[in-house]
Scaffold this motif. Structure first.
Motif, PDB file in Angstrom:
ATOM      1  N   ARG A 156       0.825  -1.211   0.000  1.00 32.99           N
ATOM      2  CA  ARG A 156       0.000   0.000   0.000  1.00 32.99           C
ATOM      3  C   ARG A 156       0.861   1.265   0.000  1.00 32.99           C
ATOM      4  NH1 ARG A 156      -2.852  -4.029   2.112  1.00 32.99           N
ATOM      5  NH2 ARG A 156      -5.149  -4.075   1.833  1.00 32.99           N
ATOM      6  N   ASP A 157       1.893   1.275   0.823  1.00 31.13           N
ATOM      7  CA  ASP A 157       2.762   2.448   0.858  1.00 31.13           C
ATOM      8  C   ASP A 157       3.534   2.592  -0.456  1.00 31.13           C
ATOM      9  OD1 ASP A 157       1.892   3.074   3.353  1.00 31.13           O
ATOM     10  OD2 ASP A 157       3.669   2.377   4.425  1.00 31.13           O
TER      11      ASP A 157
ATOM     12  N   ASP B 133       4.690 -10.978   7.784  1.00 32.94           N
ATOM     13  CA  ASP B 133       3.776  -9.965   8.340  1.00 32.94           C
ATOM     14  C   ASP B 133       2.941  -9.371   7.211  1.00 32.94           C
ATOM     15  OD1 ASP B 133       5.905  -8.807   7.097  1.00 32.94           O
ATOM     16  OD2 ASP B 133       6.091  -7.133   8.500  1.00 32.94           O
ATOM     17  N   ALA B 134       2.176 -10.221   6.535  1.00 33.62           N
ATOM     18  CA  ALA B 134       1.463  -9.800   5.326  1.00 33.62           C
ATOM     19  C   ALA B 134       0.296  -8.874   5.608  1.00 33.62           C
ATOM     20  CB  ALA B 134       0.966 -11.025   4.571  1.00 33.62           C
ATOM     21  N   ALA B 135      -0.277  -8.937   6.803  1.00 28.96           N
ATOM     22  CA  ALA B 135      -1.479  -8.147   7.086  1.00 28.96           C
ATOM     23  C   ALA B 135      -1.158  -6.667   7.109  1.00 28.96           C
ATOM     24  CB  ALA B 135      -2.067  -8.573   8.427  1.00 28.96           C
ATOM     25  N   ALA B 136      -2.132  -5.859   6.693  1.00 22.26           N
ATOM     26  CA  ALA B 136      -1.975  -4.406   6.750  1.00 22.26           C
ATOM     27  C   ALA B 136      -2.003  -3.951   8.206  1.00 22.26           C
ATOM     28  CB  ALA B 136      -3.088  -3.715   5.957  1.00 22.26           C
ATOM     29  N   ARG B 137      -1.553  -2.738   8.428  1.00 21.87           N
ATOM     30  CA  ARG B 137      -1.531  -2.209   9.789  1.00 21.87           C
ATOM     31  C   ARG B 137      -2.930  -2.192  10.392  1.00 21.87           C
ATOM     32  NH1 ARG B 137       0.917   3.572  10.393  1.00 21.87           N
ATOM     33  NH2 ARG B 137      -0.350   3.457  12.231  1.00 21.87           N
ATOM     34  N   THR B 138      -3.001  -2.589  11.647  1.00 22.32           N
ATOM     35  CA  THR B 138      -4.288  -2.525  12.343  1.00 22.32           C
ATOM     36  C   THR B 138      -4.442  -1.157  12.977  1.00 22.32           C
ATOM     37  OG1 THR B 138      -3.258  -3.436  14.326  1.00 22.32           O
ATOM     38  CG2 THR B 138      -4.285  -4.992  12.806  1.00 22.32           C
TER      39      THR B 138
ATOM     40  N   ILE C 225      -1.717  14.550   0.728  1.00 20.03           N
ATOM     41  CA  ILE C 225      -1.750  14.552  -0.739  1.00 20.03           C
ATOM     42  C   ILE C 225      -2.365  13.238  -1.226  1.00 20.03           C
ATOM     43  CG2 ILE C 225      -0.330  14.597  -2.825  1.00 20.03           C
ATOM     44  CD1 ILE C 225       1.704  16.245  -1.319  1.00 20.03           C
ATOM     45  N   LYS C 226      -3.296  13.336  -2.199  1.00 19.07           N
ATOM     46  CA  LYS C 226      -3.915  12.153  -2.793  1.00 19.07           C
ATOM     47  C   LYS C 226      -3.096  11.674  -3.992  1.00 19.07           C
ATOM     48  CE  LYS C 226      -8.056  13.945  -3.473  1.00 19.07           C
ATOM     49  NZ  LYS C 226      -9.477  14.085  -3.780  1.00 19.07           N
ATOM     50  N   PRO C 227      -3.080  10.375  -4.264  1.00 13.83           N
ATOM     51  CA  PRO C 227      -3.700   9.302  -3.483  1.00 13.83           C
ATOM     52  C   PRO C 227      -3.000   9.162  -2.132  1.00 13.83           C
ATOM     53  CG  PRO C 227      -3.118   8.543  -5.701  1.00 13.83           C
ATOM     54  CD  PRO C 227      -2.451   9.850  -5.495  1.00 13.83           C
ATOM     55  N   VAL C 228      -3.740   9.149  -1.061  1.00 13.19           N
ATOM     56  CA  VAL C 228      -3.156   9.192   0.272  1.00 13.19           C
ATOM     57  C   VAL C 228      -2.639   7.806   0.674  1.00 13.19           C
ATOM     58  CG1 VAL C 228      -5.364   8.761   1.410  1.00 13.19           C
ATOM     59  CG2 VAL C 228      -3.562   9.952   2.642  1.00 13.19           C
ATOM     60  N   ARG C 229      -1.481   7.780   1.332  1.00 13.76           N
ATOM     61  CA  ARG C 229      -0.945   6.528   1.847  1.00 13.76           C
ATOM     62  C   ARG C 229      -1.823   6.044   2.990  1.00 13.76           C
ATOM     63  NH1 ARG C 229       4.004   6.601   4.256  1.00 13.76           N
ATOM     64  NH2 ARG C 229       5.250   5.130   3.044  1.00 13.76           N
ATOM     65  N   HIS C 230      -2.069   4.733   3.068  1.00 13.06           N
ATOM     66  CA  HIS C 230      -2.868   4.169   4.154  1.00 13.06           C
ATOM     67  C   HIS C 230      -2.272   4.521   5.506  1.00 13.06           C
ATOM     68  CE1 HIS C 230      -4.765   2.014   0.918  1.00 13.06           C
ATOM     69  NE2 HIS C 230      -5.546   1.325   1.731  1.00 13.06           N
ATOM     70  N   SER C 231      -0.949   4.337   5.627  1.00 11.76           N
ATOM     71  CA  SER C 231      -0.317   4.573   6.924  1.00 11.76           C
ATOM     72  C   SER C 231      -0.366   6.047   7.300  1.00 11.76           C
ATOM     73  CB  SER C 231       1.133   4.082   6.889  1.00 11.76           C
ATOM     74  OG  SER C 231       1.852   4.716   5.848  1.00 11.76           O
ATOM     75  N   ASP C 232      -0.210   6.958   6.307  1.00 16.93           N
ATOM     76  CA  ASP C 232      -0.272   8.391   6.612  1.00 16.93           C
ATOM     77  C   ASP C 232      -1.661   8.795   7.084  1.00 16.93           C
ATOM     78  OD1 ASP C 232       2.335   8.723   6.018  1.00 16.93           O
ATOM     79  OD2 ASP C 232       2.032   9.651   4.058  1.00 16.93           O
TER      80      ASP C 232
ATOM     81  N   ARG D  38       7.149   6.223  11.871  1.00 14.99           N
ATOM     82  CA  ARG D  38       7.187   6.618  10.484  1.00 14.99           C
ATOM     83  C   ARG D  38       8.619   6.654   9.994  1.00 14.99           C
ATOM     84  NH1 ARG D  38       4.425  11.791  10.670  1.00 14.99           N
ATOM     85  NH2 ARG D  38       2.453  10.906  11.194  1.00 14.99           N
ATOM     86  N   SER D  39       8.838   6.373   8.750  1.00 10.79           N
ATOM     87  CA  SER D  39      10.194   6.443   8.222  1.00 10.79           C
ATOM     88  C   SER D  39      10.669   7.878   8.304  1.00 10.79           C
ATOM     89  CB  SER D  39      10.221   5.983   6.753  1.00 10.79           C
ATOM     90  OG  SER D  39       9.765   4.672   6.655  1.00 10.79           O
ATOM     91  N   PRO D  40      11.913   8.095   8.709  1.00  9.93           N
ATOM     92  CA  PRO D  40      12.417   9.456   8.802  1.00  9.93           C
ATOM     93  C   PRO D  40      12.460  10.102   7.430  1.00  9.93           C
ATOM     94  CG  PRO D  40      14.183   7.854   9.020  1.00  9.93           C
ATOM     95  CD  PRO D  40      12.902   7.085   9.019  1.00  9.93           C
TER      96      PRO D  40
END
Length: 918
Positions: free
Chosen positions: A351-352, A505-510, A623-630, A646-648
């Motif tokens: 997703r990212d 760890d295939a599942a997306a972030r909960t 900003i779109k398309p928005v990252r799921h994690s963001d 978050r990644s630096p």
């Protein structure tokens, strides 16, 4: 080749003519005019000061004392010459100007006698100027010289005896000469100014000329490359066809035909190797001038240029970027055809990776009036293993194509799963646009190389027709297929599948538990985007409601408050008709019952109104398309939750906190200037060495933080220089990071650089951020940013702790004891290997390396085992060629391994659970 030689000769002749007849003239004329004006201004000032100040104060009653020692005599003023000298120094040094001036004479008063002697002894220009002006006072004397390492113009004019000064000079009690005559040359007025400004003017014209010549040469070379590839392909097809006919026609000549077939295969393989070498050489020859074109264009754009010049240079940069993209496409296509392109297998977050890729294209789509959207359902696994870079390349090709041909509407990237197991996932990607569509009889052709649906397309939109052909072959390498559905007038949808491995760890972030059942409002005029956002929020357990405009949003929010279930957060699209997102936010803040609702702003075009966002209390702008994690972090942050890690963010511009001393070993003058300017803009200092020998000399006398080493240089190339540096370090200790800088970008080039003792690799043309990441990463001890065409395969673990535990029966205490024994024995074994190499003792080398290999194997350090095995084989065979590189590799492996093993040995037993020695 004859055409190419003629083109190079013409281009070189044009550049030589420009350098000989135009460059020097521009520089000298500009510098001389400036120096002349400065000198005349100083002379005019001195005349005015003498007439309007000195002569006036001398007539006062009592007269004011005029002396060179005015600072120590209160109430006095300086002599004209003294004041002129002081003025020149003040302007040049204290005033911050680059221009300096001085006034000197071979008939100095006593207080300037020492200064004159020193100046005459250390500066030959002084006496040359005096003799020339004494002989011909009316003609200025000048020279172009390096002053303190800066190219400068020294401009001298005669200082003539004036009527207002002659009495003082003849009658002063300390005068060195008492027979002065009016108009006699009494000294020299010198103006010294750098010629940087004049050089910049000439350099701008040279850069534009260089860009034009090299651009034409690059296009010609590419045309020759393509032509040669096609001819080679036709020749090979003809030979294979001829051999096949001979085999079918005569059974009796089977044995002879077999031999001929083998010979034909050998010829084909040789031709294939020749093609590969030709492509590698062409890549190097094109990338080298491209580095100069792109780098110098960036540097000129960063200077003060006119609007027209800036527009022209932007066009140059765009053309150079397009040429480089074409080169990369041709190299990719050729590697795929030759079966040399291999896919990586590294973990990544789907997703990212998708959002990062599409965000770079979203602004361009928005500028075309098109909305770029991305939908990934919750059931699609997020953690995957595969070649994320090549997957992104396919998506970028398809989306870029859609943006090119879509003038209004939307582009939707959608993903679904066709098959998912515990180990693998077959994913189905689609890119749907609202463009003009493609007739069905053209569907198959657009996936062919150098082909487009309509020849008018290439004239209108540009392109080579390689993008879709490369995408089709990349998809095939990923175990998938690519196809198209389209209807003229209704848009097109490109589909492709890819088979990827599923990570552990295939599942997306909960989402945080606090978001479960949370009431949220989505406001967006695009129905597809509303559906995508609803799906994302529902996947996190939230209760979203979606509306299409601002009026509906206000009504829905008021209704929710009346029902006792107010919205806890609202997501507002910026670009909406009638009432945009900011206006809606103002209305929400203007109502007491709604004003406390946290607001998030989403935009496809980026958000520039920071002050307005702050005033309206916008929690986050995305900003779109928005990252799921963001988006998840933004919602949690707006509600007072704790954001996930978050990644630096990389520092893209500005000066660094710790400037570095960089040694740049590069023989190309243009490449020297590009790299030097980029690093100096970042705050680093650069020392240039024009060859490998100069680099060694510089390292012997100065201390540097990192070395940028060009691979191809005269006298001593980068590989030889690196080997010499590493040999010297074995005696002196320490290790300086060396970063390979090369125009070679083919498969194996990076491995060759690393095997040669270098620590990193950058392919030309150099991008500023890649250069900063690599140089600063190496200097800080971190791995450098990966360069273009780098084989970024995942590094294996330093040692396999779990495997080592299995060999000790699961006892961590026993493993710790083995690790401690290895650490204790390592220095002795390494010394034995070092001595064996020094004495060329193959038997001892085999024995010591074999012992170290066995010890490393016990603790599961496979990379160290491989390095030791290489040395063991060299000792056994008695062939020590390349032993220095093998030793350096073993040292590097142990430098990384020892700290990890030391940490393991010092941990308590319980601290080892589920860890590996990475």
């Amino acid at each position: 080749m004859l055409v190419l030689a003629i083109l190079f000769a013409l281009g070189g002749g044009l550049l030589l003519w420009h350098q000989t007849h135009v460059h020097a003239s521009i520089v000298e004329d500009s510098a001389l005019e400036s120096a002349k004006a400065y000198s005349e201004a100083l002379a005019t000032f001195r005349t005015l000061y003498t007439r309007d100040v000195v002569e006036v104060v001398r007539k006062l009653d009592p007269p004011v004392v005029v002396t060179h020692d005015f600072q120590n005599q209160p109430g006095s003023i300086p002599l004209p010459a003294t004041f002129s000298i002081r003025l020149g120094k003040t302007i040049g040094v204290q005033g911050g100007s680059d221009v300096r001036s001085d006034l000197y004479s071979p008939y100095p008063f006593p207080w300037r006698e020492k200064e004159w002697r020193e100046k005459k002894q250390r500066d030959p220009f002084v006496m040359k100027a005096w003799k020339a002006l004494k002989k011909n006072p009316a003609t200025a004397f000048h020279r172009f010289e390096d002053v303190d390492g800066v190219a400068s113009l020294r401009y001298a004019t005669a200082d003539l005896m004036r009527a207002s000064c002659i009495d003082c000079h003849n009658n002063h009690e300390k005068t060195p000469k008492d027979d002065w005559k009016l108009g006699e040359v009494r000294g020299v007025l010198e103006v010294m100014l750098p010629v940087r400004a004049a050089e910049s003017t000439a350099a701008l014209w040279e850069t534009l000329l260089l860009v034009a010549v090299l651009g034409a040469l690059g296009i010609a070379v590419l045309a020759l490359v393509i032509g040669r590839l096609r001819r080679t392909s036709r020749e090979l097809e003809g030979r294979v066809h001829m051999r096949t006919e001979q085999l079918v026609t005569s059974n009796e000549e089977l044995s002879r035909s077999e031999k001929e077939l083998q010979e034909a295969i050998g010829v084909a393989e040789e031709a294939d190797r020749a093609k590969g070498e030709f492509l590698a050489n062409m890549s190097h020859e094109i990338r080298t001038p491209m580095n100069a074109i792109m780098g110098m264009t960036d540097l000129v754009l960063a200077s003060d240029v006119t609007l027209e010049q800036r527009e022209n240079l932007v066009l140059v940069k765009q053309s150079a970027t397009a040429l480089l993209r074409l080169l990369n496409d041709i190299l990719d296509f050729s590697k795929i055809e030759a079966g040399r392109l291999e896919l990586e297998s590294v973990p990544f977050r789907l997703r990212d990776a998708l959002a990062d890729t599409l965000q770079t294209l979203g602004r361009r789509a928005s500028q075309n009036g098109v909305e770029l959207l991305c939908r990934v359902p919750p059931d699609v696994p997020d953690g995957l293993v595969g070649d994320a870079g090549r997957l992104r390349q396919v998506i970028v090709n398809l989306v870029d194509n859609a943006i090119k041909f879509t003038e209004k509407g939307e582009i939707v990237v959608e993903l679904e799963t066709e098959l998912v197991t515990t180990d693998e996932a077959l994913l189905h990607f689609s890119v749907q646009d609202t463009g003009p569509g493609i007739p069905q009889d053209k569907w198959a052709a657009i996936f062919d190389a150098f082909s487009q649906a309509d020849s008018s397309m290439s004239r209108k939109y540009g392109g080579t027709g390689l993008g879709l052909a490369i995408s089709a072959q990349l998809v095939a390498l990923m175990g998938g297929r690519i196809w198209l559905h389209s209807e003229v007038g209704s848009g097109s949808t490109f589909h492709f599948t890819a088979l990827l491995k599923v990570a552990a760890d295939a599942a997306a972030r909960t989402s945080p538990k606090a978001l479960q059942g949370l009431h949220a409002l989505i406001v967006d005029d695009n129905a597809t985007n509303r559906r995508i956002l609803e799906e994302m929020l529902k996947g996190w357990g939230m209760r979203p409601a979606a509306v299409a405009n601002g009026d509906a949003a206000l009504s829905e929010m008021e209704r929710a408050v009346a029902d006792g279930e107010p919205f806890r957060i609202a997501l507002l699209d910026v670009m909406m008709p009638e009432m945009d997102g900011f206006t809606l936010a103002e209305k929400i803040r203007g109502q007491a019952k709604l004003r406390d609702t946290p607001l998030l702003i989403l935009s496809s075009a980026g958000i520039d109104d920071t002050a307005r966002s702050r005033w309206l209390g916008i929690a986050r702008c995305l900003i779109k398309p928005v990252r799921h994690s963001d988006l998840l972090d933004a919602i949690a942050g707006a509600l007072g939750g704790v954001e996930a890690e978050r990644s630096p963010q990389r520092e893209v511009a500005g000066r660094v906190a710790r400037p570095l001393r960089v040694l740049l070993a590069e023989d190309g003058v243009v490449n020297q200037r590009v790299a030097t300017r980029l690093l100096e803009q970042r705050g680093h200092s650069v020392r240039i060495a024009g060859s490998g020998k100069e680099a060694l000399a510089a390292l012997a006398s100065e201390v540097f933080d990192v070395v940028l080493m060009d691979v191809q240089m005269p006298e001593m190339d980068g590989f030889e220089a690196t080997a010499a540096i590493r040999e010297r370090e074995r005696e002196t200790g320490g290790r300086i990071p060396i970063l390979a800088l090369t125009a070679h970008a083919m498969k194996g080039d990076r491995e060759r650089c690393l095997a040669g003792g270098m620590d990193g690799y950058l392919a030309k043309p150099i991008e500023a951020q890649e250069l900063y990441d690599a140089v600063e990463g190496l200097a800080s001890g971190l791995p450098p940013a990966e360069a273009k065409e780098v084989e970024a395969s995942a590094q294996s673990a330093l040692f396999d702790q779990e495997g080592a535990l299995r060999r000790t029966g699961g006892s961590r205490e026993v493993l710790q004891e083995l690790v401690k024994l290895f650490l204790k024995e390592r220095p002795r074994l390494m010394q034995s290997i070092r001595d064996a190499i020094a004495h060329s003792d193959g038997a001892e080398l085999q024995h010591a390396a074999h012992t170290l290999k066995g010890s490393a194997g016990v603790v599961g350090a496979e990379s160290t085992v491989d390095a030791a095995w290489t040395l063991e084989c060299m000792g056994e065979g008695g062939d020590l060629g390349g032993v220095d590189q093998a030793w350096a590799l073993l040292e590097r492996q142990l430098e990384q391994l020892v700290p990890a093993l030391t940490a393991l040995a010092e941990r308590s037993g319980g601290d080892h659970h589920n860890r590996t020695g990475r």
